[in-house]
Write a protein that holds these residues in place. Structure first.
Motif, PDB file in Angstrom:
ATOM      1  N   ASN A 243       0.752  -1.233  -0.128  1.00  0.00           N
ATOM      2  CA  ASN A 243      -0.091   0.133   0.194  1.00  0.00           C
ATOM      3  C   ASN A 243       0.823   1.223   0.244  1.00  0.00           C
ATOM      4  OD1 ASN A 243      -2.585  -0.971  -0.416  1.00  0.00           O
ATOM      5  ND2 ASN A 243      -2.618  -1.317   1.624  1.00  0.00           N
ATOM      6  N   LEU A 244       0.363   2.310  -0.546  1.00  0.00           N
ATOM      7  CA  LEU A 244       0.475   3.361  -0.722  1.00  0.00           C
ATOM      8  C   LEU A 244       0.679   4.613   0.427  1.00  0.00           C
ATOM      9  CD1 LEU A 244      -0.489   3.898  -4.472  1.00  0.00           C
ATOM     10  CD2 LEU A 244       1.583   3.474  -4.132  1.00  0.00           C
ATOM     11  N   THR A 245       1.655   5.149   0.892  1.00  0.00           N
ATOM     12  CA  THR A 245       1.872   6.223   1.852  1.00  0.00           C
ATOM     13  C   THR A 245       1.815   7.115   1.600  1.00  0.00           C
ATOM     14  OG1 THR A 245       4.470   7.005   1.347  1.00  0.00           O
ATOM     15  CG2 THR A 245       4.184   5.306   2.480  1.00  0.00           C
ATOM     16  N   ASP A 246       1.240   8.402   2.874  1.00  0.00           N
ATOM     17  CA  ASP A 246       0.710   9.579   1.527  1.00  0.00           C
ATOM     18  C   ASP A 246       1.443  10.162   1.252  1.00  0.00           C
ATOM     19  OD1 ASP A 246      -1.711   8.988   3.801  1.00  0.00           O
ATOM     20  OD2 ASP A 246      -1.422   9.876   5.241  1.00  0.00           O
ATOM     21  N   ARG A 247       2.765  10.576   1.447  1.00  0.00           N
ATOM     22  CA  ARG A 247       4.560  10.496   1.155  1.00  0.00           C
ATOM     23  C   ARG A 247       3.808  10.748  -0.473  1.00  0.00           C
ATOM     24  NH1 ARG A 247       9.313  10.390  -1.322  1.00  0.00           N
ATOM     25  NH2 ARG A 247       9.073   8.496  -1.143  1.00  0.00           N
ATOM     26  N   GLN A 248       4.011   9.308  -0.635  1.00  0.00           N
ATOM     27  CA  GLN A 248       3.227   9.107  -2.024  1.00  0.00           C
ATOM     28  C   GLN A 248       2.334   9.218  -2.774  1.00  0.00           C
ATOM     29  OE1 GLN A 248       4.035   4.481  -1.036  1.00  0.00           O
ATOM     30  NE2 GLN A 248       5.557   4.998  -2.430  1.00  0.00           N
ATOM     31  N   LEU A 249       1.401   9.385  -2.430  1.00  0.00           N
ATOM     32  CA  LEU A 249      -0.031  10.071  -2.345  1.00  0.00           C
ATOM     33  C   LEU A 249      -0.304  11.133  -3.150  1.00  0.00           C
ATOM     34  CD1 LEU A 249      -2.413   8.445  -0.151  1.00  0.00           C
ATOM     35  CD2 LEU A 249      -1.985   6.974  -2.819  1.00  0.00           C
ATOM     36  N   HIS A 250       0.419  12.115  -1.445  1.00  0.00           N
ATOM     37  CA  HIS A 250       0.387  13.903  -2.886  1.00  0.00           C
ATOM     38  C   HIS A 250       1.720  14.067  -3.275  1.00  0.00           C
ATOM     39  CE1 HIS A 250       0.444  14.582   2.355  1.00  0.00           C
ATOM     40  NE2 HIS A 250      -1.016  14.133   1.440  1.00  0.00           N
ATOM     41  N   MET A 251       3.181  12.559  -4.045  1.00  0.00           N
ATOM     42  CA  MET A 251       3.607  13.610  -4.882  1.00  0.00           C
ATOM     43  C   MET A 251       2.607  12.648  -6.530  1.00  0.00           C
ATOM     44  SD  MET A 251       7.258  11.603  -3.881  1.00  0.00           S
ATOM     45  CE  MET A 251       7.587  11.372  -5.333  1.00  0.00           C
ATOM     46  N   MET A 252       1.674  11.370  -6.500  1.00  0.00           N
ATOM     47  CA  MET A 252       1.153  11.358  -7.239  1.00  0.00           C
ATOM     48  C   MET A 252       0.112  12.428  -8.145  1.00  0.00           C
ATOM     49  SD  MET A 252       0.717   7.002  -6.132  1.00  0.00           S
ATOM     50  CE  MET A 252       0.472   6.015  -7.390  1.00  0.00           C
ATOM     51  N   ARG A 253      -0.284  12.907  -6.766  1.00  0.00           N
ATOM     52  CA  ARG A 253      -1.353  14.077  -6.930  1.00  0.00           C
ATOM     53  C   ARG A 253      -1.263  15.325  -7.611  1.00  0.00           C
ATOM     54  NH1 ARG A 253      -5.709  16.824  -1.957  1.00  0.00           N
ATOM     55  NH2 ARG A 253      -6.212  18.269  -4.072  1.00  0.00           N
ATOM     56  N   GLU A 254       0.364  15.684  -7.213  1.00  0.00           N
ATOM     57  CA  GLU A 254       1.185  16.567  -7.901  1.00  0.00           C
ATOM     58  C   GLU A 254       1.274  16.776  -8.742  1.00  0.00           C
ATOM     59  OE1 GLU A 254       4.837  17.080  -5.520  1.00  0.00           O
ATOM     60  OE2 GLU A 254       3.473  17.778  -4.157  1.00  0.00           O
ATOM     61  N   ARG A 255       1.923  15.217 -10.071  1.00  0.00           N
ATOM     62  CA  ARG A 255       2.080  14.836 -11.098  1.00  0.00           C
ATOM     63  C   ARG A 255       0.829  14.133 -11.693  1.00  0.00           C
ATOM     64  NH1 ARG A 255       7.866  12.704 -11.281  1.00  0.00           N
ATOM     65  NH2 ARG A 255       6.652  11.798 -13.272  1.00  0.00           N
ATOM     66  N   GLY A 256      -0.918  14.905 -11.846  1.00  0.00           N
ATOM     67  CA  GLY A 256      -1.938  14.245 -12.448  1.00  0.00           C
ATOM     68  C   GLY A 256      -1.386  12.825 -12.449  1.00  0.00           C
ATOM     69  N   GLY A 257      -1.058  11.617 -11.396  1.00  0.00           N
ATOM     70  CA  GLY A 257      -1.575  10.526 -11.510  1.00  0.00           C
ATOM     71  C   GLY A 257      -2.409   9.943 -11.212  1.00  0.00           C
ATOM     72  N   MET A 258      -2.792   8.941 -10.170  1.00  0.00           N
ATOM     73  CA  MET A 258      -4.053   8.070  -9.831  1.00  0.00           C
ATOM     74  C   MET A 258      -3.667   7.031  -9.108  1.00  0.00           C
ATOM     75  SD  MET A 258      -7.117   7.331 -12.689  1.00  0.00           S
ATOM     76  CE  MET A 258      -7.800   6.680 -11.370  1.00  0.00           C
ATOM     77  N   VAL A 259      -4.459   6.449  -8.866  1.00  0.00           N
ATOM     78  CA  VAL A 259      -4.199   4.658  -8.147  1.00  0.00           C
ATOM     79  C   VAL A 259      -5.698   4.656  -7.957  1.00  0.00           C
ATOM     80  CG1 VAL A 259      -4.502   4.010  -5.295  1.00  0.00           C
ATOM     81  CG2 VAL A 259      -3.150   6.498  -6.217  1.00  0.00           C
ATOM     82  N   GLY A 260      -5.868   3.133  -8.681  1.00  0.00           N
ATOM     83  CA  GLY A 260      -7.230   2.522  -8.636  1.00  0.00           C
ATOM     84  C   GLY A 260      -7.708   1.577  -7.222  1.00  0.00           C
ATOM     85  N   LEU A 261      -8.068   1.537  -6.654  1.00  0.00           N
ATOM     86  CA  LEU A 261      -8.830   0.958  -5.286  1.00  0.00           C
ATOM     87  C   LEU A 261      -8.733  -0.515  -5.773  1.00  0.00           C
ATOM     88  CD1 LEU A 261      -9.575   1.006  -2.755  1.00  0.00           C
ATOM     89  CD2 LEU A 261     -11.755   0.765  -3.700  1.00  0.00           C
ATOM     90  N   ASN A 262      -8.034  -1.309  -5.174  1.00  0.00           N
ATOM     91  CA  ASN A 262      -8.038  -2.647  -4.816  1.00  0.00           C
ATOM     92  C   ASN A 262      -8.700  -3.180  -4.021  1.00  0.00           C
ATOM     93  OD1 ASN A 262      -6.587  -5.558  -4.483  1.00  0.00           O
ATOM     94  ND2 ASN A 262      -4.404  -4.811  -5.463  1.00  0.00           N
ATOM     95  N   PHE A 263      -9.355  -4.452  -4.678  1.00  0.00           N
ATOM     96  CA  PHE A 263     -10.375  -4.805  -3.486  1.00  0.00           C
ATOM     97  C   PHE A 263      -9.889  -5.768  -2.727  1.00  0.00           C
ATOM     98  CE2 PHE A 263     -14.005  -4.034  -7.230  1.00  0.00           C
ATOM     99  CZ  PHE A 263     -13.384  -3.236  -7.232  1.00  0.00           C
ATOM    100  N   ALA A 264      -8.513  -6.918  -3.215  1.00  0.00           N
ATOM    101  CA  ALA A 264      -7.924  -7.236  -2.633  1.00  0.00           C
ATOM    102  C   ALA A 264      -8.037  -7.207  -0.573  1.00  0.00           C
ATOM    103  CB  ALA A 264      -6.337  -7.757  -2.749  1.00  0.00           C
ATOM    104  N   THR A 265      -8.412  -8.501  -0.527  1.00  0.00           N
ATOM    105  CA  THR A 265      -8.830  -8.046   1.581  1.00  0.00           C
ATOM    106  C   THR A 265      -7.617  -7.651   2.146  1.00  0.00           C
ATOM    107  OG1 THR A 265      -8.958 -10.591   1.286  1.00  0.00           O
ATOM    108  CG2 THR A 265     -10.745  -9.170   0.991  1.00  0.00           C
ATOM    109  N   PHE A 266      -6.571  -8.882   1.579  1.00  0.00           N
ATOM    110  CA  PHE A 266      -4.727  -8.483   2.524  1.00  0.00           C
ATOM    111  C   PHE A 266      -4.626  -7.229   2.335  1.00  0.00           C
ATOM    112  CE2 PHE A 266      -3.987 -10.191  -1.065  1.00  0.00           C
ATOM    113  CZ  PHE A 266      -4.914 -11.236  -1.921  1.00  0.00           C
ATOM    114  N   PHE A 267      -4.844  -6.499   1.040  1.00  0.00           N
ATOM    115  CA  PHE A 267      -5.010  -4.533   1.081  1.00  0.00           C
ATOM    116  C   PHE A 267      -5.718  -3.803   1.790  1.00  0.00           C
ATOM    117  CE2 PHE A 267      -2.292  -6.607  -2.181  1.00  0.00           C
ATOM    118  CZ  PHE A 267      -1.616  -7.401  -1.617  1.00  0.00           C
TER     119      PHE A 267
END
Length: 354
Positions: A243-267
């Protein structure tokens, strides 16, 4: 009866299931037997309008994927990583799965199209056909000279993760462990940096989902494209290295990227377990956190269908409409639902591919 909300899925492992099917592949793709998470009739019924279809070459040991899941069932755990695989070993399976993606179109030309651009995706959706985009999860089949990347690109490859969890000649994946952080060792190799630059040149999305933190930072430094994780969740809510840390998520937002929600229960589950009876709470908590950290324009779905244990309330692809109903009951309005369902993915792919 209201038609389901059309959605684009950032990741599934249907091609691996199709390749390994013991019976006729027509039964798996076109049949209604209900095995696994995906087939054409269920996808059409659920509103599955398009997605990234992963080429994933599994570990060579017999039963190893099921063994890995069994070892991950009772946290805490630390599963030994499979050994590195060379391109000569990986290429036959990768070519088979690439061929199967094209066979899926031949078997159902009115209902499925292999797409190489956002325009082609939208055209397919406009006719009611499912848009299938070739993705590669772990770049072992490319090889260190990178020549095979041109071939796979010609076949339709438009998204690539340099690693799965095992190491490659390009970099290092996160371990299968819980709890843990993605800060687990060295990043991209020099060959990995070359791969990133060539993907940028060809317009191939670089998937960060399995990279460790150093590799994530190396991609950010050597690629000019949006930062994208096709199927990952929030480390703040489930401390898995995947899983992604908040630091990584902030970098992705700044770069115009995105995250796809993973349905796997262990994540999804806070305790890292495979328990599937928790209802909608974990999925909604991760969505809330991802939207809070990334913004509502940078979050979508990345189911990992046919590659993981999913919550019982989902079950298979036919459960996705119920997920949208749960999102609406949670307070997400129609405009946000459309973004999460498909608009964010298409806008991001347009930013990556041009």
């Amino acid at each position: 009866m209201t038609a389901p909300l059309p959605f684009f899925d950032g990741h599934n492992d249907f091609l691996l299931r199709l390749m390994n099917a013991p019976g006729p592949r027509e039964d798996v793709w076109l049949g209604t037997g209900g095995a696994g998470h995906l087939d054409l009739p269920r996808m059409k019924a659920a509103g599955f309008a398009g997605g990234l279809f992963a080429i994933f070459v599994p570990p060579r040991a017999s039963g190893s994927l099921s063994d890995l899941r069994a070892m991950m069932a009772n946290p805490p755990f630390e599963v030994p990583l499979p050994p590195q695989m060379d391109h000569a070993t990986a290429q036959p399976d990768a070519m088979t799965m690439a061929g199967l993606l094209h066979w899926m179109q031949r078997a159902a030309p009115e209902d499925f199209r292999v797409c190489r651009s956002v325009r082609e995706i939208r055209d397919a959706m406009g006719t009611g056909a499912i848009a299938g985009v070739m993705h590669m999860e772990g770049a072992e089949a490319i090889g260190p000279d990178l020549d095979a990347l041109y071939l796979f690109h010609e076949m339709g490859l438009r998204s690539l993760g340099p690693v799965w969890s095992r190491p490659t000649v390009f970099g290092h994946g996160v371990p299968m462990a819980f709890p843990g952080t993605p800060d687990t060792g060295p990043g991209l190799t020099e060959k990995g940096k070359d791969l990133v630059r060539l993907c940028d040149s060809l317009g191939i999305l670089i998937d960060l989902s399995h990279l460790n933190e150093a590799g994530f930072d190396d991609v950010a430094a050597h690629s000019s494209a949006p930062l994208v994780a096709t199927h990952s969740n929030a480390h703040a809510l489930c401390p898995s290295p995947r899983n992604l840390t908040d630091r990584q998520l902030h970098m992705m937002r700044e770069r115009g990227g995105m995250v796809g929600l993973n349905f796997a229960t262990f994540f999804l589950n806070a305790d890292g377990s495979t328990a599937a009876d928790g209802g909608w709470e974990a999925m909604l908590r991760h969505l809330d956190h991802l939207i809070d950290q990334l913004g509502e324009d940078h979050v979508g779905l990345g189911s990992d269908f046919d590659g993981c244990v999913v919550p019982d309330v989902i079950g298979d692809v036919t459960g996705v409409p119920a997920l949208f109903e749960a999102m609406a009951a949670h307070g997400y309005d129609d405009a946000l639902l459309r973004k999460l369902a498909r608009e964010n993915w298409l806008a991001c792919l347009d930013r990556v591919w041009g």
